[in-house]
Design a protein around this motif. Sequence first.
Motif, PDB file in Angstrom:
ATOM      1  N   ALA A 117       4.138  10.166  -9.163  1.00 39.49           N
ATOM      2  CA  ALA A 117       3.888  10.428 -10.822  1.00 39.49           C
ATOM      3  C   ALA A 117       3.000  11.934 -10.805  1.00 39.49           C
ATOM      4  O   ALA A 117       3.047  12.426 -12.068  1.00 39.49           O
ATOM      5  CB  ALA A 117       2.634   9.498 -11.297  1.00 39.49           C
ATOM      6  N   THR A 118       2.862  12.513  -9.682  1.00 41.20           N
ATOM      7  CA  THR A 118       2.443  13.987  -9.876  1.00 41.20           C
ATOM      8  C   THR A 118       3.544  14.834  -9.551  1.00 41.20           C
ATOM      9  O   THR A 118       4.781  14.367  -9.663  1.00 41.20           O
ATOM     10  CB  THR A 118       1.383  14.028  -8.659  1.00 41.20           C
ATOM     11  N   SER A 119       3.313  16.098  -9.333  1.00 38.96           N
ATOM     12  CA  SER A 119       4.526  17.263  -9.474  1.00 38.96           C
ATOM     13  C   SER A 119       4.873  17.004  -7.814  1.00 38.96           C
ATOM     14  O   SER A 119       5.822  17.842  -7.600  1.00 38.96           O
ATOM     15  CB  SER A 119       3.986  18.466  -9.703  1.00 38.96           C
ATOM     16  N   LEU A 120       4.141  16.483  -7.004  1.00 40.96           N
ATOM     17  CA  LEU A 120       4.631  16.252  -5.691  1.00 40.96           C
ATOM     18  C   LEU A 120       5.465  15.387  -5.322  1.00 40.96           C
ATOM     19  O   LEU A 120       5.408  14.679  -4.204  1.00 40.96           O
ATOM     20  CB  LEU A 120       3.290  16.145  -4.839  1.00 40.96           C
ATOM     21  N   ASP A 121       6.648  15.280  -6.258  1.00 38.96           N
ATOM     22  CA  ASP A 121       7.480  13.893  -5.814  1.00 38.96           C
ATOM     23  C   ASP A 121       8.702  14.144  -5.046  1.00 38.96           C
ATOM     24  O   ASP A 121       9.816  13.913  -5.618  1.00 38.96           O
ATOM     25  CB  ASP A 121       7.773  13.550  -7.327  1.00 38.96           C
ATOM     26  N   ASP A 122       8.385  14.552  -3.907  1.00 44.00           N
ATOM     27  CA  ASP A 122       9.688  14.921  -2.957  1.00 44.00           C
ATOM     28  C   ASP A 122       9.575  13.447  -2.124  1.00 44.00           C
ATOM     29  O   ASP A 122       8.778  12.875  -1.565  1.00 44.00           O
ATOM     30  CB  ASP A 122       9.353  15.986  -2.145  1.00 44.00           C
ATOM     31  N   ASP A 166       2.915  -5.704 -14.582  1.00 45.53           N
ATOM     32  CA  ASP A 166       4.149  -4.909 -14.748  1.00 45.53           C
ATOM     33  C   ASP A 166       4.384  -4.054 -13.664  1.00 45.53           C
ATOM     34  O   ASP A 166       5.473  -3.332 -13.583  1.00 45.53           O
ATOM     35  CB  ASP A 166       4.269  -4.161 -16.049  1.00 45.53           C
ATOM     36  N   GLY A 167       3.444  -3.459 -12.841  1.00 49.53           N
ATOM     37  CA  GLY A 167       3.637  -2.348 -11.918  1.00 49.53           C
ATOM     38  C   GLY A 167       3.681  -0.959 -12.411  1.00 49.53           C
ATOM     39  O   GLY A 167       3.401  -0.768 -13.437  1.00 49.53           O
ATOM     40  N   LEU A 168       4.312  -0.076 -11.563  1.00 49.54           N
ATOM     41  CA  LEU A 168       4.307   1.355 -11.737  1.00 49.54           C
ATOM     42  C   LEU A 168       5.745   1.867 -11.620  1.00 49.54           C
ATOM     43  O   LEU A 168       6.537   1.041 -10.695  1.00 49.54           O
ATOM     44  CB  LEU A 168       3.508   2.069 -10.984  1.00 49.54           C
ATOM     45  N   ARG A 169       6.381   2.674 -12.400  1.00 46.66           N
ATOM     46  CA  ARG A 169       7.641   3.130 -12.213  1.00 46.66           C
ATOM     47  C   ARG A 169       7.568   4.077 -11.046  1.00 46.66           C
ATOM     48  O   ARG A 169       6.729   4.682 -11.013  1.00 46.66           O
ATOM     49  CB  ARG A 169       8.068   3.644 -13.612  1.00 46.66           C
ATOM     50  N   LEU A 170       8.589   4.266 -10.258  1.00 48.65           N
ATOM     51  CA  LEU A 170       8.788   5.349  -9.240  1.00 48.65           C
ATOM     52  C   LEU A 170      10.005   6.062  -9.567  1.00 48.65           C
ATOM     53  O   LEU A 170      10.854   5.866  -9.380  1.00 48.65           O
ATOM     54  CB  LEU A 170       8.880   4.771  -7.952  1.00 48.65           C
ATOM     55  N   PRO A 171       9.697   7.204 -10.300  1.00 43.91           N
ATOM     56  CA  PRO A 171      10.812   8.007 -10.615  1.00 43.91           C
ATOM     57  C   PRO A 171      11.593   8.592  -9.544  1.00 43.91           C
ATOM     58  O   PRO A 171      10.966   8.700  -8.336  1.00 43.91           O
ATOM     59  CB  PRO A 171      10.487   9.083 -11.660  1.00 43.91           C
ATOM     60  N   ARG A 172      12.926   8.477  -9.434  1.00 43.07           N
ATOM     61  CA  ARG A 172      13.755   9.232  -8.575  1.00 43.07           C
ATOM     62  C   ARG A 172      13.161  10.532  -8.128  1.00 43.07           C
ATOM     63  O   ARG A 172      13.057  11.376  -8.760  1.00 43.07           O
ATOM     64  CB  ARG A 172      15.165   9.580  -8.989  1.00 43.07           C
ATOM     65  N   PRO A 173      12.650  10.569  -6.672  1.00 43.12           N
ATOM     66  CA  PRO A 173      12.141  11.886  -6.260  1.00 43.12           C
ATOM     67  C   PRO A 173      12.994  13.000  -5.982  1.00 43.12           C
ATOM     68  O   PRO A 173      14.431  12.547  -5.645  1.00 43.12           O
ATOM     69  CB  PRO A 173      11.278  11.218  -4.815  1.00 43.12           C
ATOM     70  N   THR A 174      12.619  14.015  -5.845  1.00 42.11           N
ATOM     71  CA  THR A 174      13.457  15.051  -5.142  1.00 42.11           C
ATOM     72  C   THR A 174      13.572  14.832  -3.930  1.00 42.11           C
ATOM     73  O   THR A 174      12.822  14.211  -3.106  1.00 42.11           O
ATOM     74  CB  THR A 174      13.120  16.591  -5.415  1.00 42.11           C
ATOM     75  N   ILE A 203       0.893  -1.418   0.051  1.00 43.47           N
ATOM     76  CA  ILE A 203       0.121  -0.030  -0.021  1.00 43.47           C
ATOM     77  C   ILE A 203       0.707   1.258   0.097  1.00 43.47           C
ATOM     78  O   ILE A 203       0.670   2.340  -0.676  1.00 43.47           O
ATOM     79  CB  ILE A 203      -1.018   0.004   1.148  1.00 43.47           C
ATOM     80  N   SER A 204       1.799   1.291   0.763  1.00 37.27           N
ATOM     81  CA  SER A 204       2.526   2.484   0.938  1.00 37.27           C
ATOM     82  C   SER A 204       3.376   2.638  -0.322  1.00 37.27           C
ATOM     83  O   SER A 204       3.813   3.677  -0.873  1.00 37.27           O
ATOM     84  CB  SER A 204       3.595   2.438   2.238  1.00 37.27           C
ATOM     85  N   ALA A 205       4.028   1.479  -0.698  1.00 39.27           N
ATOM     86  CA  ALA A 205       4.711   1.561  -2.105  1.00 39.27           C
ATOM     87  C   ALA A 205       3.863   2.280  -3.185  1.00 39.27           C
ATOM     88  O   ALA A 205       4.497   3.191  -3.908  1.00 39.27           O
ATOM     89  CB  ALA A 205       5.537   0.247  -2.357  1.00 39.27           C
ATOM     90  N   TYR A 206       2.798   1.696  -3.335  1.00 39.57           N
ATOM     91  CA  TYR A 206       1.911   2.336  -4.503  1.00 39.57           C
ATOM     92  C   TYR A 206       1.502   3.678  -4.139  1.00 39.57           C
ATOM     93  O   TYR A 206       1.436   4.330  -5.204  1.00 39.57           O
ATOM     94  CB  TYR A 206       0.665   1.403  -4.560  1.00 39.57           C
ATOM     95  N   ALA A 207       1.364   3.950  -3.017  1.00 43.91           N
ATOM     96  CA  ALA A 207       0.865   5.171  -2.654  1.00 43.91           C
ATOM     97  C   ALA A 207       2.059   6.244  -3.013  1.00 43.91           C
ATOM     98  O   ALA A 207       1.806   7.367  -3.528  1.00 43.91           O
ATOM     99  CB  ALA A 207       0.560   5.487  -1.047  1.00 43.91           C
ATOM    100  N   ALA A 208       3.437   5.866  -2.706  1.00 44.32           N
ATOM    101  CA  ALA A 208       4.464   6.530  -3.290  1.00 44.32           C
ATOM    102  C   ALA A 208       4.516   6.646  -4.637  1.00 44.32           C
ATOM    103  O   ALA A 208       4.683   7.806  -5.328  1.00 44.32           O
ATOM    104  CB  ALA A 208       5.782   6.114  -2.639  1.00 44.32           C
ATOM    105  N   ALA A 209       4.157   5.545  -5.232  1.00 42.78           N
ATOM    106  CA  ALA A 209       4.344   5.614  -6.864  1.00 42.78           C
ATOM    107  C   ALA A 209       3.220   6.537  -7.497  1.00 42.78           C
ATOM    108  O   ALA A 209       3.646   7.182  -8.296  1.00 42.78           O
ATOM    109  CB  ALA A 209       4.168   4.077  -7.302  1.00 42.78           C
ATOM    110  N   PHE A 210       2.070   6.576  -6.855  1.00 41.44           N
ATOM    111  CA  PHE A 210       1.104   7.123  -7.352  1.00 41.44           C
ATOM    112  C   PHE A 210       1.324   8.876  -7.093  1.00 41.44           C
ATOM    113  O   PHE A 210       1.151   9.715  -8.075  1.00 41.44           O
ATOM    114  CB  PHE A 210      -0.208   7.138  -6.609  1.00 41.44           C
ATOM    115  N   ILE A 211       2.010   8.978  -5.970  1.00 42.14           N
ATOM    116  CA  ILE A 211       2.347  10.472  -5.549  1.00 42.14           C
ATOM    117  C   ILE A 211       3.512  10.901  -6.474  1.00 42.14           C
ATOM    118  O   ILE A 211       3.300  12.184  -7.004  1.00 42.14           O
ATOM    119  CB  ILE A 211       2.480  10.879  -4.354  1.00 42.14           C
TER     120      ILE A 211
END
Lengths: 250, 326
Positions: free
Chosen positions: B71-76, B133-141, B61-69
């Motif tokens: 994907a937005t501009s709030l990627d810190d 396949d899951g979701l990518r979690l781009p490197r956050p700031t 749940i937390s990993a997917y929550a992080a991936a969803f967030i």
Amino acid sequence: MTDPLLEARGLEIRFGGVVAADGVNLTIDEGKNLAIIGPNGAGKTTFLNICTGWLKPSKGQVFFRGEDVTRLPPRKIVQRGVARAFQIPQLFGEHTAMENLMIAVSAREGRQSPLLQMQSQPERSEMQDLLELVGCTDVADARVDELSEGQRKLIDIAVALALKPRLLLMDEPTSGVASSEKFEIMDILVKALAQADVTAVFVEHDMGIVENYADEVAVWNSGEVQMRGTPAEILAHPDVIRDVIGEETA
Amino acid sequence: MSTRHFLPLLALLLLLFVPMAAPGLQILLTLALAKAIAVMGVTLLLRAGQVSFGHALFFGISAYAAAFIAATSLDDLVLLLIAGTAGAALSGLLVGLFVVRYRGIFFGMLNLAFSMIFWSILEKFYHYTGGADGLRLPRPTVLGLSLDRAPFELLLFYLTLALTIGLGWFTLRFLGSPIGQLFQTVKTNETRLEYLGVSARTTLLKGYVLSAALCGIGGILVATAQGIVTPSYAYWIRSGEMVFIAVLGGAGSIPGAVAGALAYEIVRAYAAAFAADIWQLVLGVFLLVVILFAPGGLAGIYTAIANRLSRRDPSPTAHSPNEARQ
């Protein structure tokens, strides 16, 4: 006349065909230690279970200090001032005697912060006093599952007293204890109760204990309270000698 | 300093120098420490006598929550950690309200059921979750700074290490607190707990929410380190792995959870490298040996050695298992 501390009105409960309580009325007055005697299976422990919310009667009510507590769960009744000590001591076996008491005090105080620690000095001295009261200071740091049955009984009672109750319900406080220790334990117990200003109700099969430590005696038989009086009156009664004492000495 | 504390401090000191001394181990240890935090959650429940076979739910749940967030501009990273942990804790509260009514095998299997429902949702709702396949979690700031891969991984390593130490300390503190002591008595005597005026369910629920949050933090850190989240995060094998590590480390021991996670990841990495076809067998044998010869797990072995060494040491030894397991 003051209101009773606890009052049972018309309690009824059955287990299959067995009637454990059949319209029982019983009052417990503050400051008078009441012994409940009767044959095995008469319903004495069931009465304690009803008074502490463990069992719900099919009919009747239990009032504690005027409040109807019949349908409350045990923890709510405990919070109102009724504590319980068990025939088989109910302790936290992996903890020491001191830790058992500290847990009880924490529960009483309702502490919720995960950053608080157990070992504050005022509490430790309160626990020491309780252990002293029940004569168990020498086993404060021993795991309770390594103690004798008598010591475990006393710790069980100390845990109940740590809750600062008004009423303590005890189920056979001296059962499983060596005969030589019974009176010693009861001496300690009655002194501790008087000092803590706690009224006690105890279910008991040992008539020597009843005679020496109860202020009043109620005879429970066939799901009802058949008589009530002072130990001298009750223990000399021919019906009690026939139905209860006879059985105990058989 | 007592013998008991010397080795953990030495291990901690060595970990601090890993990025300089053995950079090849940095990512492996980041993952191991992140899993250690999740395993602390499972270990916490073991202290209340409950085994959860579904705590990967909160990891996922937390990993997917992080991936969803992300994907937005709030990627810190800080925001991901806060939001993911809150998501795991909230879902822990909701699931906990139901499962704390049960004990033993029922508790374990209900947790498993919830995690598998979530896994199915992740698999089937392809358009939202990316399916298998899951979701990518781009490197956050990090606090608004964009970092390159190497400094980000270095920072993530030290952050994970700091969180492992901090959360380990907090969990031990919780267990030593009045509420933590009440939580542990769910294992030994619920009757007495009720007769102390305390609800066993509410007490267990508080610990359950904390355990879910710990699993959640572990999930975010693993997801951030790997850069991808897949349904395997919530799969039963992941839950089993957490229980495996908890038993390996020493059921109920918080430092043991860390030692277990480090040992597990290292054994797994090297077993996979040198015995690719039979690495699960190697792990299984490793656990069997530990269970047969050291039922107290790695923490038990360490305590036994420390006790033996400290017989000459006048410092007091533990009286109760409660102390011994700290």
